[in-house]
Design a protein around this motif. Sequence first.
Motif, PDB file in Angstrom:
ATOM      1  N   PHE A  90       1.144  -1.193   0.199  1.00 36.56           N
ATOM      2  CA  PHE A  90      -0.112  -0.243   0.321  1.00 36.56           C
ATOM      3  C   PHE A  90       1.150   1.313   0.190  1.00 36.56           C
ATOM      4  CE2 PHE A  90      -2.808  -2.943   1.819  1.00 36.56           C
ATOM      5  CZ  PHE A  90      -4.576  -2.748   1.168  1.00 36.56           C
ATOM      6  N   GLY A  91       0.456   2.671  -0.432  1.00 42.22           N
ATOM      7  CA  GLY A  91       1.441   3.616  -0.105  1.00 42.22           C
ATOM      8  C   GLY A  91       0.413   5.346  -0.489  1.00 42.22           C
ATOM      9  N   TYR A  92       0.373   6.088  -0.460  1.00 41.05           N
ATOM     10  CA  TYR A  92      -0.354   7.194  -0.964  1.00 41.05           C
ATOM     11  C   TYR A  92       0.380   7.724  -2.391  1.00 41.05           C
ATOM     12  CZ  TYR A  92      -1.580   6.106   3.927  1.00 41.05           C
ATOM     13  OH  TYR A  92      -2.577   5.602   5.094  1.00 41.05           O
ATOM     14  N   ILE A  93      -0.530   8.695  -2.282  1.00 40.51           N
ATOM     15  CA  ILE A  93      -0.329   9.188  -3.657  1.00 40.51           C
ATOM     16  C   ILE A  93      -1.117  10.362  -2.939  1.00 40.51           C
ATOM     17  CG2 ILE A  93      -3.040   8.995  -4.832  1.00 40.51           C
ATOM     18  CD1 ILE A  93      -1.451   9.475  -7.187  1.00 40.51           C
ATOM     19  N   ASN A  94       0.144  11.330  -3.191  1.00 48.32           N
ATOM     20  CA  ASN A  94      -0.246  12.977  -2.676  1.00 48.32           C
ATOM     21  C   ASN A  94      -0.070  14.380  -3.977  1.00 48.32           C
ATOM     22  OD1 ASN A  94      -0.879  14.929   0.032  1.00 48.32           O
ATOM     23  ND2 ASN A  94       1.161  15.505  -0.932  1.00 48.32           N
ATOM     24  N   LYS A  95      -1.839  14.303  -4.267  1.00 44.31           N
ATOM     25  CA  LYS A  95      -1.394  15.652  -5.473  1.00 44.31           C
ATOM     26  C   LYS A  95      -2.145  16.112  -4.824  1.00 44.31           C
ATOM     27  CE  LYS A  95      -2.428  15.809 -10.404  1.00 44.31           C
ATOM     28  NZ  LYS A  95      -2.298  14.817 -11.417  1.00 44.31           N
ATOM     29  N   LYS A  96      -2.099  17.841  -5.215  1.00 45.26           N
ATOM     30  CA  LYS A  96      -2.369  18.972  -4.417  1.00 45.26           C
ATOM     31  C   LYS A  96      -2.309  19.305  -3.586  1.00 45.26           C
ATOM     32  CE  LYS A  96      -2.807  20.465  -9.662  1.00 45.26           C
ATOM     33  NZ  LYS A  96      -3.563  20.576 -10.588  1.00 45.26           N
ATOM     34  N   ASP A  97      -4.109  19.068  -3.103  1.00 44.96           N
ATOM     35  CA  ASP A  97      -4.739  19.645  -1.890  1.00 44.96           C
ATOM     36  C   ASP A  97      -5.086  17.969  -1.237  1.00 44.96           C
ATOM     37  OD1 ASP A  97      -3.705  21.748  -1.995  1.00 44.96           O
ATOM     38  OD2 ASP A  97      -5.981  22.407  -2.425  1.00 44.96           O
ATOM     39  N   LYS A  98      -4.883  17.125  -1.646  1.00 44.13           N
ATOM     40  CA  LYS A  98      -5.551  15.504  -1.387  1.00 44.13           C
ATOM     41  C   LYS A  98      -4.924  14.330  -1.058  1.00 44.13           C
ATOM     42  CE  LYS A  98     -10.236  14.953  -3.240  1.00 44.13           C
ATOM     43  NZ  LYS A  98     -11.094  14.624  -3.500  1.00 44.13           N
ATOM     44  N   THR A  99      -4.705  13.745  -0.429  1.00 41.39           N
ATOM     45  CA  THR A  99      -3.792  12.608   0.071  1.00 41.39           C
ATOM     46  C   THR A  99      -5.004  11.252   0.096  1.00 41.39           C
ATOM     47  OG1 THR A  99      -2.387  13.907   1.204  1.00 41.39           O
ATOM     48  CG2 THR A  99      -1.491  11.113   1.792  1.00 41.39           C
ATOM     49  N   ILE A 100      -4.439  10.398  -0.701  1.00 45.23           N
ATOM     50  CA  ILE A 100      -5.507   9.152  -1.025  1.00 45.23           C
ATOM     51  C   ILE A 100      -4.838   7.958  -0.769  1.00 45.23           C
ATOM     52  CG2 ILE A 100      -7.007   8.500  -2.561  1.00 45.23           C
ATOM     53  CD1 ILE A 100      -7.480  10.723  -3.492  1.00 45.23           C
ATOM     54  N   LEU A 101      -5.105   6.327   0.483  1.00 43.42           N
ATOM     55  CA  LEU A 101      -4.766   5.684   0.233  1.00 43.42           C
ATOM     56  C   LEU A 101      -4.682   4.613  -0.811  1.00 43.42           C
ATOM     57  CD1 LEU A 101      -2.909   3.696   1.976  1.00 43.42           C
ATOM     58  CD2 LEU A 101      -5.930   3.037   2.457  1.00 43.42           C
ATOM     59  N   LEU A 102      -3.484   4.002  -1.508  1.00 44.79           N
ATOM     60  CA  LEU A 102      -3.779   3.308  -2.335  1.00 44.79           C
ATOM     61  C   LEU A 102      -2.962   1.830  -2.284  1.00 44.79           C
ATOM     62  CD1 LEU A 102      -1.058   3.558  -4.899  1.00 44.79           C
ATOM     63  CD2 LEU A 102      -2.048   5.583  -4.443  1.00 44.79           C
ATOM     64  N   LYS A 103      -3.542   0.783  -3.735  1.00 42.66           N
ATOM     65  CA  LYS A 103      -3.190  -0.387  -3.429  1.00 42.66           C
ATOM     66  C   LYS A 103      -2.321  -0.862  -4.662  1.00 42.66           C
ATOM     67  CE  LYS A 103      -2.994  -4.847  -2.981  1.00 42.66           C
ATOM     68  NZ  LYS A 103      -1.583  -5.876  -2.302  1.00 42.66           N
ATOM     69  N   LEU A 104      -1.157  -0.986  -4.031  1.00 40.56           N
ATOM     70  CA  LEU A 104       0.458  -1.281  -5.437  1.00 40.56           C
ATOM     71  C   LEU A 104      -0.434  -2.630  -5.659  1.00 40.56           C
ATOM     72  CD1 LEU A 104       2.165   0.760  -3.208  1.00 40.56           C
ATOM     73  CD2 LEU A 104       1.114   1.955  -4.805  1.00 40.56           C
ATOM     74  N   LEU A 105      -0.133  -2.359  -7.108  1.00 36.88           N
ATOM     75  CA  LEU A 105      -0.196  -4.070  -8.133  1.00 36.88           C
ATOM     76  C   LEU A 105       1.188  -4.702  -8.423  1.00 36.88           C
ATOM     77  CD1 LEU A 105      -2.976  -2.952 -11.019  1.00 36.88           C
ATOM     78  CD2 LEU A 105      -3.533  -3.797  -8.513  1.00 36.88           C
ATOM     79  N   GLU A 106       1.069  -5.320  -7.768  1.00 38.07           N
ATOM     80  CA  GLU A 106       2.489  -6.074  -7.800  1.00 38.07           C
ATOM     81  C   GLU A 106       3.169  -6.677  -6.737  1.00 38.07           C
ATOM     82  OE1 GLU A 106       2.006  -8.696 -10.207  1.00 38.07           O
ATOM     83  OE2 GLU A 106       0.434  -8.805 -11.290  1.00 38.07           O
ATOM     84  N   MET A 107       2.828  -6.064  -6.256  1.00 35.52           N
ATOM     85  CA  MET A 107       3.390  -5.504  -5.170  1.00 35.52           C
ATOM     86  C   MET A 107       3.177  -6.788  -3.645  1.00 35.52           C
ATOM     87  SD  MET A 107       5.491  -2.851  -5.069  1.00 35.52           S
ATOM     88  CE  MET A 107       6.143  -3.055  -3.851  1.00 35.52           C
ATOM     89  N   LYS A 108       4.434  -7.538  -3.475  1.00 35.39           N
ATOM     90  CA  LYS A 108       3.849  -8.675  -2.668  1.00 35.39           C
ATOM     91  C   LYS A 108       4.031  -8.268  -1.100  1.00 35.39           C
ATOM     92  CE  LYS A 108       5.751 -12.436  -5.372  1.00 35.39           C
ATOM     93  NZ  LYS A 108       6.724 -13.785  -6.175  1.00 35.39           N
ATOM     94  N   GLU A 109       3.338  -8.675  -0.546  1.00 33.11           N
ATOM     95  CA  GLU A 109       3.946  -8.316   1.490  1.00 33.11           C
ATOM     96  C   GLU A 109       5.227  -8.854   1.724  1.00 33.11           C
ATOM     97  OE1 GLU A 109       2.900  -6.164   3.824  1.00 33.11           O
ATOM     98  OE2 GLU A 109       1.920  -5.912   2.510  1.00 33.11           O
ATOM     99  N   LYS A 110       6.142  -7.929   2.144  1.00 39.09           N
ATOM    100  CA  LYS A 110       7.101  -8.742   3.218  1.00 39.09           C
ATOM    101  C   LYS A 110       6.318  -9.091   4.353  1.00 39.09           C
ATOM    102  CE  LYS A 110      10.273  -6.198   0.845  1.00 39.09           C
ATOM    103  NZ  LYS A 110      11.727  -6.206   0.437  1.00 39.09           N
ATOM    104  N   ARG A 111       7.567  -9.979   5.405  1.00 35.83           N
ATOM    105  CA  ARG A 111       6.681 -10.242   6.257  1.00 35.83           C
ATOM    106  C   ARG A 111       7.395  -9.330   7.483  1.00 35.83           C
ATOM    107  NH1 ARG A 111       9.580 -15.341   5.874  1.00 35.83           N
ATOM    108  NH2 ARG A 111      11.120 -14.498   6.563  1.00 35.83           N
ATOM    109  N   GLU A 112       6.641  -8.812   8.535  1.00 36.10           N
ATOM    110  CA  GLU A 112       6.797  -7.652   9.026  1.00 36.10           C
ATOM    111  C   GLU A 112       8.574  -7.121   9.803  1.00 36.10           C
ATOM    112  OE1 GLU A 112       6.246  -5.770  13.740  1.00 36.10           O
ATOM    113  OE2 GLU A 112       4.132  -6.889  12.169  1.00 36.10           O
ATOM    114  N   GLU A 113       9.095  -8.810   9.995  1.00 31.83           N
ATOM    115  CA  GLU A 113      10.729  -8.584  10.203  1.00 31.83           C
ATOM    116  C   GLU A 113      11.762  -7.878   8.684  1.00 31.83           C
ATOM    117  OE1 GLU A 113      10.864 -13.049   9.232  1.00 31.83           O
ATOM    118  OE2 GLU A 113       9.302 -11.573  10.380  1.00 31.83           O
ATOM    119  N   ASP A 114      11.072  -7.980   7.619  1.00 34.17           N
ATOM    120  CA  ASP A 114      11.175  -7.485   6.309  1.00 34.17           C
ATOM    121  C   ASP A 114      11.416  -6.236   6.401  1.00 34.17           C
ATOM    122  OD1 ASP A 114      12.749  -9.769   6.027  1.00 34.17           O
ATOM    123  OD2 ASP A 114      11.160 -11.015   4.540  1.00 34.17           O
ATOM    124  N   GLU A 115      10.580  -5.526   6.533  1.00 31.66           N
ATOM    125  CA  GLU A 115      10.416  -4.230   6.364  1.00 31.66           C
ATOM    126  C   GLU A 115      11.082  -3.350   7.025  1.00 31.66           C
ATOM    127  OE1 GLU A 115       5.782  -3.706   6.825  1.00 31.66           O
ATOM    128  OE2 GLU A 115       5.223  -4.775   5.786  1.00 31.66           O
TER     129      GLU A 115
END
Length: 185
Positions: free
Chosen positions: A160-185
């Motif tokens: 996941f991540g955020y797109i910040n454009k002008k006056d808005k910040t929106i949560l987004l789901k990134l495609l093709e990103m595999k979630e790492k285990r917590e200790e890898d982040e």
Amino acid sequence: MSTLKKIETILLDPERKILSGKNELKENYEKLTETIKAKRTNHHVCFILGLDRFINFLEQECSQDKNEEDNENEEDEEEECLEGAEKLEAIIKQCETKKNFSFIIVDVASKMKEHNYDEWYSQNVMENNVIWVGNGIEDQYLIDVNAPRKEVIDNCGCSFGYINKKDKTILLKLLEMKEKREEDE
């Protein structure tokens, strides 16, 4: 969708995150410089993965070119060699005149912040048009987060991540990103 066919991409990857060959950076940089000189109407998007290493590469290129020229023409006047950041600024200015180039810089926020007061950075980087990938958007000071605190998930993971454009910040789901285990982040 038809306009996407007219977009050409150039990947400058001094970090070797995607491209692994030693000469691929040099070849793609030469492609960029040739494209700037050419009279093409297509839009070009240049991705720079690792800003500091790319600036260092530009400095090395200048030194190598200067050494080669010195060996060939010792009597000719010496051409001034620009430092890496100055060379990057010159490239950006050449692209501005063409009006068909965009640059996307991919790097960690702390490295981007180091260039915050560089002239080329302040004139060309749109700090309020960014994509933040992974955790930590609340822990940094480079980007103004324009969303209520309760809507920002600081520990969202690398898919996941955020797109910040002008006056808005929106949560987004990134495609093709595999979630790492917590200790890898």
